[in-house]
Scaffold this motif. Structure first.
Motif, PDB file in Angstrom:
ATOM      1  N   ARG A 301       0.841  -1.200   0.000  1.00 22.70           N
ATOM      2  CA  ARG A 301       0.000   0.000   0.000  1.00 22.70           C
ATOM      3  C   ARG A 301       0.876   1.249   0.000  1.00 22.70           C
ATOM      4  NH1 ARG A 301      -3.200  -1.188   5.229  1.00 22.70           N
ATOM      5  NH2 ARG A 301      -1.108  -1.918   5.759  1.00 22.70           N
ATOM      6  N   TYR A 302       1.206   1.697  -1.207  1.00 24.52           N
ATOM      7  CA  TYR A 302       2.014   2.915  -1.328  1.00 24.52           C
ATOM      8  C   TYR A 302       1.184   4.108  -0.863  1.00 24.52           C
ATOM      9  CZ  TYR A 302       4.808  -0.043  -4.358  1.00 24.52           C
ATOM     10  OH  TYR A 302       5.570  -1.054  -4.856  1.00 24.52           O
ATOM     11  N   GLY A 303       1.846   5.082  -0.302  1.00 25.55           N
ATOM     12  CA  GLY A 303       1.151   6.312   0.055  1.00 25.55           C
ATOM     13  C   GLY A 303       0.778   6.386   1.523  1.00 25.55           C
ATOM     14  N   LEU A 304       0.887   5.275   2.232  1.00 31.12           N
ATOM     15  CA  LEU A 304       0.549   5.301   3.645  1.00 31.12           C
ATOM     16  C   LEU A 304       1.719   5.841   4.469  1.00 31.12           C
ATOM     17  CD1 LEU A 304      -1.278   1.960   4.512  1.00 31.12           C
ATOM     18  CD2 LEU A 304      -2.246   4.198   4.036  1.00 31.12           C
ATOM     19  N   PRO A 305       1.391   6.464   5.617  1.00 31.11           N
ATOM     20  CA  PRO A 305       2.485   6.811   6.525  1.00 31.11           C
ATOM     21  C   PRO A 305       3.097   5.527   7.075  1.00 31.11           C
ATOM     22  CG  PRO A 305       0.364   7.191   7.577  1.00 31.11           C
ATOM     23  CD  PRO A 305       0.076   6.835   6.150  1.00 31.11           C
ATOM     24  N   ARG A 306       4.368   5.604   7.421  1.00 33.05           N
ATOM     25  CA  ARG A 306       5.083   4.424   7.931  1.00 33.05           C
ATOM     26  C   ARG A 306       4.342   3.744   9.073  1.00 33.05           C
ATOM     27  NH1 ARG A 306      11.077   5.665   7.671  1.00 33.05           N
ATOM     28  NH2 ARG A 306      11.611   4.800   5.645  1.00 33.05           N
TER      29      ARG A 306
END
Lengths: 417, 364
Positions: A301-306
């Motif tokens: 899931r690209y775009g999520l905060p770490r």
């Protein structure tokens, strides 16, 4: 204008090479890993034929010859950029097999970088013949690796015959056996004409197959890249003609560091290319990791905060950033080479970063796949083994850190040892 | 083709910004941080360099065209001078660029010229929320439609110049989508709290903002009644922060290298020790690698590549780790002196930590 569009001719080439990698390398990757010292002739013969047909050749890009009556046209030089893409793709297929690609390898690259026009004509012609022919470079000795100025192989001129007499032992010669025993190839041997002169005494000599006094004494058994032979070469009163010393005649006997600098210049050209092969292995591992994860239902899931990512997602995302940024260092350094800009710093940056990245990515990929990663059923464990050499040959990560540091700090080799 | 050579125009812009960063921003950075204040003249001078104006077309009051590549080249230089100063100068851009990227035609006509044509004024935006797992694609601040109005509720944090902003864009969750809303000054239900104190960027005034049944006409939704795609705005924000991280890191590398070449240890310069030299080599390599990753992401945005959003995300992910590593090492190279506030490296280390959570505080 800042641009990142892959040049069209390279895109076409890449598609063809990907087919080779998928069909001719991957299916036999495991076999040649498990049968060290067997030679993948099918791949070699195919590549030789294909490269002859397309004109692709040695590690060093050759200038395109102008046809008669052809108009002078300024074309962008893409030689090193094409090579970087080519080697990345072949190493993505199999890093050990890429090393046995005929065409002259590092030997031809050295001739191309340091030879006179006559020498290039004389020594490089063989790589375009009927049969596949190999070339190699012999620098390392049992007592001298990274410290290349400490080599002890000697070259003495015999005034009676105007021949150089070479004596010494070279180790870790990539494709040395294929160059000397399996084809009418050559090895570029680094030797000193004056052991007391250090770097100033170093010269490069072309030693051809079947030269009396030259023997392959050993083939190494290695952690990885097993499809590639790593030979020891013994030179015992091996005689080569005077003009086999690379470079113009006037620098032959002068005390000069030109020879050493020639070797280093070769590295500026070849380091980004070796870095490109590291990137190829890293990409192979990361792609396989992502495929295996996808089969398990894991999507990234690209775009999520770490804070919201799973450990696996976080690892994959970090690897992607690492891989892409290291590849761009490679591209920049070959772009500089093609544009005749001094690229010593960038070449070393690319090499050290690619070496770090490929070892990290392959190590983590094996870890993340757990028992599957450790199994020889998959290629991940092989790439883990193949990867490590990228951090060692053609200048270790540490040597390249020294070079980068000297550039950043404005230091000479004497300031920063 | 590949090319790593900025255009002549870009080089000129970078050069003028670089001069400003060196002569104005950097010398003021220390005191600004200590005093929690940036001289208004400094902000005005930075604004007059015209980077923001040059990214807005003439019809909306500017004199140029937006390019993400030009943008990242510019903000890297500003951040090299001082991060807080850079963020302050560019604050009106938090309002202008989203309108340019996602606004309706009438919003562009009405809202851009007052920002672009005038002196620096506090126009701003509120994206970040006070939760540990703040996610710009999953906001807690909510918006819903009621008749001809949108009603907004929620808490925002780190809103630059919120206290006297002429107008701000507030981002809220509308049916699971992040949408921007233009909120003018003195709108009922909009409450600005006490100025916040952070680990770094002390000189940038930031405030918490609470929205309690804030009612806005449907026309105030960014992009008009049909709304907009949030992705290009987030991409532009990530690019800005990534290149600012490169700028801060470059500053730290240069300062710590100079120090290491000057300081003696065991009869040689510190930089002559491999333990230090290797750190410097890795810092330089990592900065260059992330810089190129950011360049490529910006180029992908400008050329409309489908992978641009992923690449911008990767660039910021890589950049925030890189900046932390580089600034931490810069402090380490200076040793005890690095810990002392007379040297700027501790400030850069504090600033660098912010790149992981300041998404929404800059945009190109």
């Amino acid at each position: 204008m800042i641009e990142f569009e892959i040049p069209k001719p390279i895109v076409m080439n890449n598609t063809a090479l990907e087919t080779v990698a998928i069909n001719m390398m991957r299916p036999v990757s495991r076999y040649f890993d498990e049968h060290e010292h067997e030679i993948p002739w099918d791949y070699i013969n195919f590549m030789h034929m294909a490269m002859r047909a397309t004109g692709a050749g040695s590690l060093a890009p050759t200038e395109r010859k102008k046809k008669e009556g052809e108009e002078e046209k300024e074309r962008p030089r893409l030689g090193y950029q094409s090579l970087a893409h080519m080697l990345e793709m072949l190493a993505w297929g199999d890093c050990g097999m890429y090393l046995v690609t005929p065409g002259g390898g590092l030997g031809a690259a050295a001739v191309e970088a340091a030879g006179t026009p006559e020498q290039k004509e004389k020594f490089l012609k063989r790589f375009r013949g009927e049969k596949p022919v190999f070339g190699a470079m012999a620098m390392t000795e049992p007592q001298a690796g990274s410290d290349t100025s400490a080599i002890r192989t000697t070259a003495v001129l015999d005034p009676a015959t105007n021949e150089w007499i070479l004596n010494g032992e070279k180790i870790f010669v990539t494709a040395g056996h294929k160059s000397l025993c399996e084809s009418d190839g050559l090895v570029v041997v680094w030797a000193t004409i004056d052991p007391s002169a250090g770097r100033a005494g170093m010269r490069a000599f072309v030693v051809e197959a079947r030269t009396p006094g030259v023997t392959v004494s050993k083939l190494e058994h290695k952690l990885g890249i097993r499809a590639s032979d790593t030979a020891s070469v013994v030179l015992q009163d091996a005689r080569v003609p005077f003009d086999h010393l690379l470079g113009s005649a006037e620098v032959v006997r002068e005390p000069t560091t030109k020879g050493f600098k020639g070797a280093m210049a070769t590295f500026d050209a070849t380091r980004p290319l070796v870095a490109a092969t590291a990137i190829g292995v890293a990409r192979a591992a990361l792609e396989m990791l992502k495929e295996m994860l996808a089969k398990q239902g894991v999507t990234i899931r690209y775009g999520l905060p770490r804070q919201k990512l799973t450990t696996v997602e976080r690892e994959v995302i970090d690897m992607e950033a690492m891989l892409r940024s290291a590849w761009l260092l490679v591209i920049k350094s070959v772009w500089m080479a093609d544009n005749r800009l001094p690229n010593s710093k960038e070449a070393s940056m690319a090499k050290l970063r690619a070496g770090d990245v490929v070892t990290k990515i392959t190590q983590r990929a094996v870890e993340l796949m757990g028992p599957l990663g450790y199994s020889r059923e998959y290629l991940l464990e092989k790439w883990f083994r193949d990867a490590k050499i990228s951090d060692i040959y053609e200048g270790t990560g540490q040597i390249n850190r020294l070079i980068v540091a000297r550039h950043v700090l404005g230091y000479t080799g004497r300031d920063l040892r | 083709m590949y090319s790593f050579e900025p255009s002549e125009e870009q080089k000129m812009l970078v050069e003028s910004i670089s001069r400003f960063a060196q002569n104005d921003l950097r010398p003021k950075a220390h005191d600004a941080d200590e005093e929690n204040n940036l001289p208004p003249k400094l902000i005005e001078k930075g604004w007059e360099l015209g980077y923001v104006q040059a990214s807005i077309p003439e019809e909306f009051g500017g004199f140029g065209e937006r390019s993400a590549v030009t943008g990242i080249l510019a903000v890297e230089e500003l951040a090299w001078g001082d991060l807080a100063g850079a963020l302050a100068i560019l604050t009106p851009n938090l309002f202008a660029t989203p309108i340019l990227l996602a606004g309706s035609e009438s919003q562009k006509q009405t809202d851009l010229p007052p920002v672009v044509e005038a002196e620096w004024q506090p126009y701003t935006a509120a994206l970040i929320e006070p939760t540990f797992d703040f996610d710009p694609n999953d906001l807690k601040t909510s918006a819903y439609q009621e008749g001809g109005e949108y009603i907004l509720n929620g808490k925002k944090t780190y809103v630059p110049y919120a206290n006297d902003a002429e107008a701000m864009i507030v981002y809220a969750n509308l049916d699971g989508q992040t949408q921007g809303f233009i909120v003018p000054k003195d709108t009922a239900g909009l409450e600005v709290g006490q100025r916040q104190k952070l680990l770094g960027i002390h000189a940038l005034p930031v405030y918490p903002v609470t929205l309690t049944d804030v009612r806005l006409p449907v026309d105030n939704r960014l992009g008009g009644p049909d709304g907009h795609d949030i992705a290009p705005i987030l991409d532009a924000s990530r690019l800005a922060l990534a290149s600012m991280a490169v700028g801060v890191s470059r500053a730290a590398l240069e300062y710590s290298s100079d120090y290491a070449k000057d300081r003696e240890v065991f009869g040689v310069k510190v930089a002559q020790k491999q333990a230090i030299a290797f750190m410097i080599a890795e810092m330089a390599t990592e900065i260059e690698a992330i810089r190129l990753l950011t360049w490529e992401a910006a180029w992908m945005v400008d050329t409309g590549k489908p992978q641009a959003s992923v690449q911008a995300y990767l660039a910021l992910t890589g950049a925030m780790d890189m900046a932390m590593m580089v600034t931490d090492r810069a402090v380490q190279i200076l040793g005890g002196h690095g810990y002392i506030r007379e040297h700027p490296v501790e400030l850069w280390m504090r600033n660098a930590r912010g790149f992981a959570m300041l998404n929404g505080l800059a945009i190109v």
